[in-house]
Scaffold this motif. Sequence first.
Motif, PDB file in Angstrom:
ATOM      1  N   PHE A 209      34.527   0.911  -3.877  1.00  0.00           N
ATOM      2  CA  PHE A 209      35.305   1.653  -2.893  1.00  0.00           C
ATOM      3  C   PHE A 209      36.307   2.608  -3.529  1.00  0.00           C
ATOM      4  N   ALA A 210      36.713   2.343  -4.769  1.00  0.00           N
ATOM      5  CA  ALA A 210      37.840   3.049  -5.388  1.00  0.00           C
ATOM      6  C   ALA A 210      37.509   4.500  -5.711  1.00  0.00           C
ATOM      7  N   GLY A 211      38.111   5.393  -4.947  1.00  0.00           N
ATOM      8  CA  GLY A 211      37.951   6.821  -5.193  1.00  0.00           C
ATOM      9  C   GLY A 211      36.607   7.371  -4.766  1.00  0.00           C
ATOM     10  N   SER A 212      35.806   6.588  -4.052  1.00  0.00           N
ATOM     11  CA  SER A 212      34.475   7.055  -3.645  1.00  0.00           C
ATOM     12  C   SER A 212      34.433   7.298  -2.142  1.00  0.00           C
ATOM     13  N   ASN A 213      33.308   7.802  -1.678  1.00  0.00           N
ATOM     14  CA  ASN A 213      33.093   7.997  -0.246  1.00  0.00           C
ATOM     15  C   ASN A 213      32.269   6.857   0.360  1.00  0.00           C
ATOM     16  N   LEU A 214      32.209   5.720  -0.305  1.00  0.00           N
ATOM     17  CA  LEU A 214      31.420   4.591   0.198  1.00  0.00           C
ATOM     18  C   LEU A 214      31.869   4.169   1.588  1.00  0.00           C
ATOM     19  N   GLU A 215      33.157   4.007   1.789  1.00  0.00           N
ATOM     20  CA  GLU A 215      33.633   3.534   3.090  1.00  0.00           C
ATOM     21  C   GLU A 215      33.326   4.541   4.202  1.00  0.00           C
ATOM     22  N   VAL A 216      33.398   5.810   3.903  1.00  0.00           N
ATOM     23  CA  VAL A 216      33.061   6.836   4.896  1.00  0.00           C
ATOM     24  C   VAL A 216      31.598   6.704   5.314  1.00  0.00           C
ATOM     25  N   ILE A 217      30.718   6.500   4.338  1.00  0.00           N
ATOM     26  CA  ILE A 217      29.286   6.327   4.634  1.00  0.00           C
ATOM     27  C   ILE A 217      29.070   5.065   5.459  1.00  0.00           C
ATOM     28  N   LEU A 218      29.718   3.962   5.071  1.00  0.00           N
ATOM     29  CA  LEU A 218      29.547   2.706   5.810  1.00  0.00           C
ATOM     30  C   LEU A 218      30.043   2.842   7.244  1.00  0.00           C
ATOM     31  N   ARG A 219      31.161   3.494   7.450  1.00  0.00           N
ATOM     32  CA  ARG A 219      31.668   3.704   8.821  1.00  0.00           C
ATOM     33  C   ARG A 219      30.728   4.584   9.620  1.00  0.00           C
ATOM     34  N   ALA A 220      30.235   5.648   9.007  1.00  0.00           N
ATOM     35  CA  ALA A 220      29.330   6.569   9.709  1.00  0.00           C
ATOM     36  C   ALA A 220      28.059   5.855  10.160  1.00  0.00           C
ATOM     37  N   LYS A 221      27.599   4.896   9.347  1.00  0.00           N
ATOM     38  CA  LYS A 221      26.389   4.135   9.683  1.00  0.00           C
ATOM     39  C   LYS A 221      26.707   2.879  10.494  1.00  0.00           C
ATOM     40  N   GLN A 222      27.992   2.653  10.795  1.00  0.00           N
ATOM     41  CA  GLN A 222      28.457   1.489  11.556  1.00  0.00           C
ATOM     42  C   GLN A 222      28.022   0.168  10.912  1.00  0.00           C
ATOM     43  N   VAL A 223      28.145   0.141   9.592  1.00  0.00           N
ATOM     44  CA  VAL A 223      27.756  -1.039   8.818  1.00  0.00           C
ATOM     45  C   VAL A 223      28.823  -2.128   8.936  1.00  0.00           C
ATOM     46  N   GLU A 224      28.352  -3.356   9.133  1.00  0.00           N
ATOM     47  CA  GLU A 224      29.225  -4.527   9.185  1.00  0.00           C
ATOM     48  C   GLU A 224      28.885  -5.533   8.090  1.00  0.00           C
ATOM     49  N   ASN A 225      27.646  -5.494   7.593  1.00  0.00           N
ATOM     50  CA  ASN A 225      27.139  -6.466   6.616  1.00  0.00           C
ATOM     51  C   ASN A 225      26.773  -5.754   5.324  1.00  0.00           C
ATOM     52  N   LEU A 226      27.306  -6.248   4.215  1.00  0.00           N
ATOM     53  CA  LEU A 226      26.972  -5.686   2.913  1.00  0.00           C
ATOM     54  C   LEU A 226      26.174  -6.693   2.105  1.00  0.00           C
ATOM     55  N   ILE A 227      25.084  -6.239   1.516  1.00  0.00           N
ATOM     56  CA  ILE A 227      24.319  -7.030   0.558  1.00  0.00           C
ATOM     57  C   ILE A 227      24.594  -6.377  -0.792  1.00  0.00           C
ATOM     58  N   LEU A 228      25.231  -7.122  -1.689  1.00  0.00           N
ATOM     59  CA  LEU A 228      25.701  -6.559  -2.943  1.00  0.00           C
ATOM     60  C   LEU A 228      24.948  -7.101  -4.153  1.00  0.00           C
TER      61      LEU A 228
ATOM     62  N   MET B  92      20.222 -14.113  12.102  1.00  0.00           N
ATOM     63  CA  MET B  92      19.347 -13.095  11.509  1.00  0.00           C
ATOM     64  C   MET B  92      20.144 -11.809  11.242  1.00  0.00           C
ATOM     65  N   LEU B  93      19.884 -11.209  10.126  1.00  0.00           N
ATOM     66  CA  LEU B  93      20.587 -10.007   9.704  1.00  0.00           C
ATOM     67  C   LEU B  93      20.165  -8.819  10.554  1.00  0.00           C
ATOM     68  N   ASN B  94      21.128  -8.074  11.055  1.00  0.00           N
ATOM     69  CA  ASN B  94      20.863  -6.854  11.798  1.00  0.00           C
ATOM     70  C   ASN B  94      20.758  -5.715  10.783  1.00  0.00           C
ATOM     71  N   ALA B  95      19.531  -5.247  10.545  1.00  0.00           N
ATOM     72  CA  ALA B  95      19.294  -4.219   9.524  1.00  0.00           C
ATOM     73  C   ALA B  95      20.077  -2.950   9.799  1.00  0.00           C
ATOM     74  N   LYS B  96      20.247  -2.597  11.081  1.00  0.00           N
ATOM     75  CA  LYS B  96      20.944  -1.359  11.427  1.00  0.00           C
ATOM     76  C   LYS B  96      22.447  -1.445  11.156  1.00  0.00           C
ATOM     77  N   ARG B  97      22.977  -2.636  11.077  1.00  0.00           N
ATOM     78  CA  ARG B  97      24.408  -2.830  10.830  1.00  0.00           C
ATOM     79  C   ARG B  97      24.658  -3.306   9.397  1.00  0.00           C
ATOM     80  N   SER B  98      23.654  -3.151   8.536  1.00  0.00           N
ATOM     81  CA  SER B  98      23.726  -3.644   7.164  1.00  0.00           C
ATOM     82  C   SER B  98      23.506  -2.516   6.176  1.00  0.00           C
ATOM     83  N   ALA B  99      23.928  -2.765   4.952  1.00  0.00           N
ATOM     84  CA  ALA B  99      23.645  -1.839   3.856  1.00  0.00           C
ATOM     85  C   ALA B  99      23.416  -2.657   2.592  1.00  0.00           C
ATOM     86  N   PHE B 100      22.395  -2.266   1.848  1.00  0.00           N
ATOM     87  CA  PHE B 100      22.094  -2.847   0.542  1.00  0.00           C
ATOM     88  C   PHE B 100      22.768  -1.941  -0.480  1.00  0.00           C
ATOM     89  N   VAL B 101      23.756  -2.483  -1.189  1.00  0.00           N
ATOM     90  CA  VAL B 101      24.549  -1.684  -2.120  1.00  0.00           C
ATOM     91  C   VAL B 101      24.236  -2.147  -3.547  1.00  0.00           C
TER      92      VAL B 101
END
Length: 188
Positions: free
Chosen positions: A106-125, A1-10
């Motif tokens: 990821f290229a030239g954006s702050n996406l990775e900073v946001i994902l790290r701050a939210k402790q995201v491990e799972n991406l839904i793209l 089951m997907l952990n919503a707190k460790r996920s991000a819908f991108v």
Amino acid sequence: MLNAKRSAFVIMDLQNGIVSRFANNPEVIQPFRKALEAARKHGIPVIFVRVGFNEGYPEVSPRNKSFSVVAQHGGMTIHDEATQIHESVKPLPGEPVVTKFRISAFAGSNLEVILRAKQVENLILCGISTSGVVLSTVREAADKDYAITVLKDACLDADPEVHRVLTEKVFPRQADVKTVEDWIESLA
């Protein structure tokens, strides 16, 4: 089951100038809307990604085959209507809109900073286009050790055969590939 707190819908590149290429069939946006609603309903953080440039295009090299054309002809600056998120999937307050300067989210954006701050491990793209932002982001996210799900019917490409090959043969090597409906069912 997907952990919503460790996920991000991108949701990537659903901006006016790109969605307009598919304007002859407004139904193509429905899977994106359905997936977005499900992510919000299940408490999965939503992040919007768009491509745009600063005035004068300081980010664009003349050697960049794709974006140097944009710089020569104008448009696609961060303030242009073409780079704003399409009304059909409008961000809610608090949902970040990340601006990228290349193909990958990821290229030239702050996406990775946001994902790290939210402790995201799972991406839904999901996004437009399958052979552009989705492919580049899947590859980079896999190299960064994210668990990835690609929503194949919430991805569009001008070439249906390229979309098919990517979602059936290439993406499954690095991501789970699901329909929006199957993904939503997995959340229940």
